[in-house]
Design a protein around this motif. Structure first.
Motif, PDB file in Angstrom:
ATOM      1  N   GLU A 192       0.848  -1.196   0.000  1.00 31.32           N
ATOM      2  CA  GLU A 192       0.000   0.000   0.000  1.00 31.32           C
ATOM      3  C   GLU A 192       0.882   1.245   0.000  1.00 31.32           C
ATOM      4  O   GLU A 192       1.653   1.478   0.933  1.00 31.32           O
ATOM      5  N   LEU A 193       0.758   2.063  -1.055  1.00 31.82           N
ATOM      6  CA  LEU A 193       1.639   3.217  -1.207  1.00 31.82           C
ATOM      7  C   LEU A 193       0.890   4.536  -1.380  1.00 31.82           C
ATOM      8  O   LEU A 193       1.511   5.596  -1.445  1.00 31.82           O
ATOM      9  N   GLY A 194      -0.423   4.486  -1.480  1.00 33.55           N
ATOM     10  CA  GLY A 194      -1.196   5.707  -1.684  1.00 33.55           C
ATOM     11  C   GLY A 194      -2.179   5.546  -2.829  1.00 33.55           C
ATOM     12  O   GLY A 194      -2.341   4.450  -3.391  1.00 33.55           O
ATOM     13  N   ASP A 195      -2.810   6.648  -3.188  1.00 24.30           N
ATOM     14  CA  ASP A 195      -3.866   6.602  -4.198  1.00 24.30           C
ATOM     15  C   ASP A 195      -3.479   7.261  -5.521  1.00 24.30           C
ATOM     16  O   ASP A 195      -3.899   6.801  -6.585  1.00 24.30           O
ATOM     17  N   THR A 196      -2.728   8.342  -5.477  1.00 22.66           N
ATOM     18  CA  THR A 196      -2.377   9.056  -6.708  1.00 22.66           C
ATOM     19  C   THR A 196      -0.971   8.657  -7.154  1.00 22.66           C
ATOM     20  O   THR A 196      -0.156   8.189  -6.345  1.00 22.66           O
ATOM     21  N   PRO A 197      -0.651   8.837  -8.453  1.00 20.57           N
ATOM     22  CA  PRO A 197       0.710   8.542  -8.902  1.00 20.57           C
ATOM     23  C   PRO A 197       1.781   9.262  -8.090  1.00 20.57           C
ATOM     24  O   PRO A 197       2.814   8.668  -7.769  1.00 20.57           O
ATOM     25  N   LYS A 198       1.531  10.525  -7.741  1.00 19.52           N
ATOM     26  CA  LYS A 198       2.524  11.269  -6.957  1.00 19.52           C
ATOM     27  C   LYS A 198       2.740  10.631  -5.591  1.00 19.52           C
ATOM     28  O   LYS A 198       3.888  10.454  -5.148  1.00 19.52           O
ATOM     29  N   GLN A 199       1.650  10.249  -4.907  1.00 19.82           N
ATOM     30  CA  GLN A 199       1.770   9.605  -3.600  1.00 19.82           C
ATOM     31  C   GLN A 199       2.490   8.260  -3.721  1.00 19.82           C
ATOM     32  O   GLN A 199       3.419   7.952  -2.957  1.00 19.82           O
ATOM     33  N   ILE A 200       2.039   7.464  -4.670  1.00 22.12           N
ATOM     34  CA  ILE A 200       2.585   6.108  -4.832  1.00 22.12           C
ATOM     35  C   ILE A 200       4.085   6.159  -5.126  1.00 22.12           C
ATOM     36  O   ILE A 200       4.889   5.465  -4.478  1.00 22.12           O
ATOM     37  N   LEU A 201       4.478   6.976  -6.078  1.00 19.96           N
ATOM     38  CA  LEU A 201       5.874   6.998  -6.510  1.00 19.96           C
ATOM     39  C   LEU A 201       6.782   7.669  -5.480  1.00 19.96           C
ATOM     40  O   LEU A 201       7.919   7.237  -5.276  1.00 19.96           O
ATOM     41  N   THR A 202       6.289   8.691  -4.819  1.00 19.32           N
ATOM     42  CA  THR A 202       7.089   9.353  -3.787  1.00 19.32           C
ATOM     43  C   THR A 202       7.284   8.440  -2.587  1.00 19.32           C
ATOM     44  O   THR A 202       8.399   8.334  -2.045  1.00 19.32           O
ATOM     45  N   ASN A 203       6.233   7.763  -2.152  1.00 24.14           N
ATOM     46  CA  ASN A 203       6.352   6.845  -1.018  1.00 24.14           C
ATOM     47  C   ASN A 203       7.272   5.670  -1.346  1.00 24.14           C
ATOM     48  O   ASN A 203       8.062   5.228  -0.502  1.00 24.14           O
ATOM     49  N   LEU A 204       7.177   5.167  -2.570  1.00 23.06           N
ATOM     50  CA  LEU A 204       8.051   4.069  -2.971  1.00 23.06           C
ATOM     51  C   LEU A 204       9.502   4.530  -3.005  1.00 23.06           C
ATOM     52  O   LEU A 204      10.392   3.838  -2.478  1.00 23.06           O
ATOM     53  N   GLN A 205       9.748   5.673  -3.600  1.00 21.20           N
ATOM     54  CA  GLN A 205      11.105   6.207  -3.704  1.00 21.20           C
ATOM     55  C   GLN A 205      11.728   6.425  -2.324  1.00 21.20           C
ATOM     56  O   GLN A 205      12.893   6.081  -2.096  1.00 21.20           O
ATOM     57  N   ASN A 206      10.951   6.957  -1.403  1.00 18.46           N
ATOM     58  CA  ASN A 206      11.472   7.309  -0.084  1.00 18.46           C
ATOM     59  C   ASN A 206      11.379   6.179   0.936  1.00 18.46           C
ATOM     60  O   ASN A 206      11.789   6.342   2.084  1.00 18.46           O
ATOM     61  N   GLY A 207      10.850   5.045   0.523  1.00 20.79           N
ATOM     62  CA  GLY A 207      10.738   3.915   1.443  1.00 20.79           C
ATOM     63  C   GLY A 207       9.707   4.121   2.527  1.00 20.79           C
ATOM     64  O   GLY A 207       9.862   3.584   3.639  1.00 20.79           O
ATOM     65  N   ASN A 208       8.643   4.853   2.222  1.00 24.88           N
ATOM     66  CA  ASN A 208       7.591   5.112   3.212  1.00 24.88           C
ATOM     67  C   ASN A 208       6.562   3.980   3.219  1.00 24.88           C
ATOM     68  O   ASN A 208       5.410   4.147   2.821  1.00 24.88           O
ATOM     69  N   TYR A 209       7.027   2.808   3.609  1.00 28.88           N
ATOM     70  CA  TYR A 209       6.138   1.650   3.736  1.00 28.88           C
ATOM     71  C   TYR A 209       6.820   0.641   4.656  1.00 28.88           C
ATOM     72  O   TYR A 209       8.049   0.656   4.804  1.00 28.88           O
ATOM     73  N   PRO A 210       6.056  -0.224   5.305  1.00 32.60           N
ATOM     74  CA  PRO A 210       6.655  -1.191   6.231  1.00 32.60           C
ATOM     75  C   PRO A 210       7.519  -2.211   5.492  1.00 32.60           C
ATOM     76  O   PRO A 210       7.304  -2.485   4.310  1.00 32.60           O
ATOM     77  N   THR A 211       8.475  -2.771   6.217  1.00 29.15           N
ATOM     78  CA  THR A 211       9.361  -3.764   5.600  1.00 29.15           C
ATOM     79  C   THR A 211       9.088  -5.182   6.076  1.00 29.15           C
ATOM     80  O   THR A 211       9.638  -6.130   5.508  1.00 29.15           O
ATOM     81  N   ASP A 212       8.268  -5.342   7.106  1.00 29.36           N
ATOM     82  CA  ASP A 212       8.003  -6.672   7.647  1.00 29.36           C
ATOM     83  C   ASP A 212       6.526  -7.029   7.503  1.00 29.36           C
ATOM     84  O   ASP A 212       5.646  -6.161   7.471  1.00 29.36           O
ATOM     85  N   ASN A 213       6.287  -8.343   7.417  1.00 31.75           N
ATOM     86  CA  ASN A 213       4.923  -8.886   7.371  1.00 31.75           C
ATOM     87  C   ASN A 213       4.100  -8.346   6.203  1.00 31.75           C
ATOM     88  O   ASN A 213       2.885  -8.172   6.295  1.00 31.75           O
ATOM     89  N   LEU A 214       4.792  -8.087   5.092  1.00 31.34           N
ATOM     90  CA  LEU A 214       4.082  -7.669   3.891  1.00 31.34           C
ATOM     91  C   LEU A 214       3.477  -8.892   3.211  1.00 31.34           C
ATOM     92  O   LEU A 214       4.180  -9.888   2.979  1.00 31.34           O
ATOM     93  N   PRO A 215       2.193  -8.880   2.883  1.00 35.35           N
ATOM     94  CA  PRO A 215       1.575 -10.047   2.263  1.00 35.35           C
ATOM     95  C   PRO A 215       2.108 -10.276   0.851  1.00 35.35           C
ATOM     96  O   PRO A 215       2.380  -9.321   0.115  1.00 35.35           O
TER      97      PRO A 215
END
Length: 568
Positions: A192-215
């Motif tokens: 889960e990284l967000g809803d808009t392309p800007k949110q998704i790509l910025t969160n992915l680039q900056n590592g704004n997501y959990p690293t454990d227990n990802l399904p």
């Protein structure tokens, strides 16, 4: 009309410059050459080469290009073995997007998986995983020249490591142009990284997501391949690029999508592994070894790299500097050395007496001055045996392997030895050097060489006559034949250095016709590029991914027309 097109072009160039900055938009042919010419094959014209620094910039560049109606090529390391990431001649302008500034590798789920961004290389991934006792899908071969992780997935490449099969994942984040010509961002990473392309790509680039227990929402590697490769009686190859079983969105996409990230499984690092060097003059013995180890051994071998004596000799003379560069500087420095070579050659081309192959000629002269670089036992086997196999097995298989090899390969026609550390490294580096040696030979023997026909072919799993013997009428057109490859999966790289005066394409077609009769499939792992025809299934897959034919047009000798020429 011309003035309108020029204005349209200048508007696009300005838009791209506004996104990434003046220094990262190239428009002069000399500046663009290392992006528009492949290492071994492929070249074409481009309107511009653009180098975004972030995923969001990448998305914005794509938006501008789609709006302008240009052909888009997303390019990573541009290893160029079949020209699959270089421009081709079309009636539309082409923009090359170099993604090599967008770096990023993140370990997730306790390093059992990774998320890799566009510029991630196999070598970097290997180094990142090593402290965790893990390995990536591929650890040898093109990883040495900076091959990207995503490039491997797009080409279903790799497979040298018998237990892992070709690169494959069902989890990716990518941009796609739909049938209505609209650019869509599709997140199938399972994160889960967000809803808009800007949110998704910025969160992915900056590592704004959990690293454990990802399904896990799909397969992160080809987990069926171990069973598949063991079926040595099957009348089909183990793996090849056009196999529809290994096509899924990013996997096998060959540049028909713009890939922002892939999620892949990792593998436990092998402990206690041993390498054996095998020589023989009897191909039947290697055939028996392959069938016996795949069917009867509890544990699959790690790898089995075949080298014919002629390929051994070519690498010994024309791959020596590649061997020494990796040995002395490490694989992580090699991409920079290749880039320096490219820049130097581009400068030298402008000076008439230096010629088109300045660095190749200099390096070849210098390599002749250095002493023999291969261990004594390898050189001794070269004198005695025509066929060589570098066999690597896990610690659990060492005893069984020694017993088997002692029984089968200790006679007047065959022998083996267990490699020490120096011999192990030398054998693997020498095998890698074979691939570049034909290119070097062509560069320094332009007077006698027409060109190289480089074919990677997957033979049927039940094929016992794997060593090629060409008819005299074809053989007479060839100066040197280099046979090497991944023996257990029956994938062979066959480089033919064609004599001056003969048409390389004609020679290639004659050889491919023979392979068709043998039931072989090609290409096996380097993708169709602009060398091979994509078969019906593969062409259909490309059309489904890219219905407007915007990305990497002409791949597999398919249509170069907008909407595939259907008039939609």
């Amino acid at each position: 009309m011309k003035s309108q097109k020029r204005e349209h072009t200048m508007t696009l160039i300005q838009t791209l410059t506004d996104i990434v900055g003046t220094n990262h938009v190239l428009t002069k042919p000399a500046q663009m050459e290392r992006f528009t010419h492949g290492y071994r094959f492929g070249q074409g014209k481009a309107l511009a080469v653009v180098s975004p620094a972030t995923l969001l910039e990448y998305w914005q560049v794509l938006q501008a290009c789609v709006s302008a109606g240009v052909v888009i090529i997303s390019q990573a390391s541009n290893t160029g073995l079949t020209g699959g990431s270089t421009p081709t001649d079309t009636d539309r302008d082409t923009v090359v997007i170099s993604v090599m500034r967008i770096k990023g590798i993140r370990l997730i789920n306790n390093a059992s998986q990774v998320v890799c961004l566009p510029a991630s290389t196999l070598n970097e991934l290997e180094q990142k995983l090593a402290p965790h006792g893990k390995e990536p899908h591929s650890v040898i071969g093109s990883s040495c020249i900076g091959a990207s992780v995503i490039g491997g997935v797009c080409n279903n490449s790799g497979g040298a490591l018998v237990q892992r099969g070709p690169a494959f994942t069902q989890m990716a984040l990518f941009a796609q142009v739909d049938k209505d010509g609209k650019l869509q961002l599709i997140n199938h990473l399972g994160i889960e990284l967000g809803d808009t392309p800007k949110q998704i790509l910025t969160n992915l680039q900056n590592g704004n997501y959990p690293t454990d227990n990802l399904p896990t929402i799909g397969r992160g590697h080809d987990d069926d391949y171990q069973h598949h490769v063991r079926d040595v009686n099957a009348d089909t190859p183990a793996r090849f690029n056009a196999d529809p079983n290994r096509h899924f969105e990013a996997s096998g996409s060959a540049g028909k999508l713009a890939i922002f990230a892939v999620r892949l499984d990792t593998f436990p690092a092998q402990t206690g592994a041993k390498v054996f060097y095998i020589g023989t003059n009897d191909t039947a013995k290697l055939t028996a070894l392959r069938r016996d180890m795949l069917t009867n051994f509890e544990h699959l071998p790690i790898s089995g790299e075949y080298i014919h004596r002629d390929a051994f000799d070519m690498a010994c003379e024309y791959g020596k500097d590649t061997f020494l560069a990796i040995q002395r500087f490490g694989t992580d420095k090699l991409p920079k050395l290749f880039a320096l070579k490219s820049k130097t050659d581009n400068i030298a081309k402008k000076i008439p007496f230096l010629g088109n192959h300045f660095t190749d000629n200099v390096m070849q002269c210098l390599s002749k001055m250095s002493a023999n670089h291969l261990p004594k036992r390898m050189m001794d086997f070269r004198k005695r045996y025509e066929h060589h196999l570098i066999l690597k097995v896990s610690g659990q298989s060492v005893g069984e392997t020694v017993a088997y090899l002692t029984k089968i390969f200790k006679d007047d026609q065959s022998d083996f030895f267990e490699c020490d550390k120096v011999e192990e490294q030398s054998a693997m580096l020498h095998r890698f050097a074979v691939a570049s040696s034909a290119v070097r030979y062509r560069a320094v023997h332009t007077d006698g060489v027409s060109d190289i026909c480089a074919i990677d072919v997957a033979l049927r799993r039940n094929d016992t006559q794997w060593f090629e013997v060409l008819p005299k009428e074809i053989d007479d057109k060839i100066l040197h034949k280099l046979y090497y490859g991944h023996f257990f999966c029956h994938v062979f790289h066959q480089d033919y250095i064609v004599k001056k005066g003969y048409d390389p394409q004609e020679v290639e077609h004659e050889i491919l016709a023979l392979m068709d009769k043998r039931g072989a499939k090609y290409p096996a792992e380097h993708n169709v590029g602009h060398l091979y025809h994509a078969d019906g299934n593969l062409a259909k897959f490309y059309q489904q991914l890219d219905p407007t034919n915007t990305f990497n047009v002409g791949i597999g000798k398919t249509s170069k027309d907008k909407h595939w020429g259907c008039g939609c």
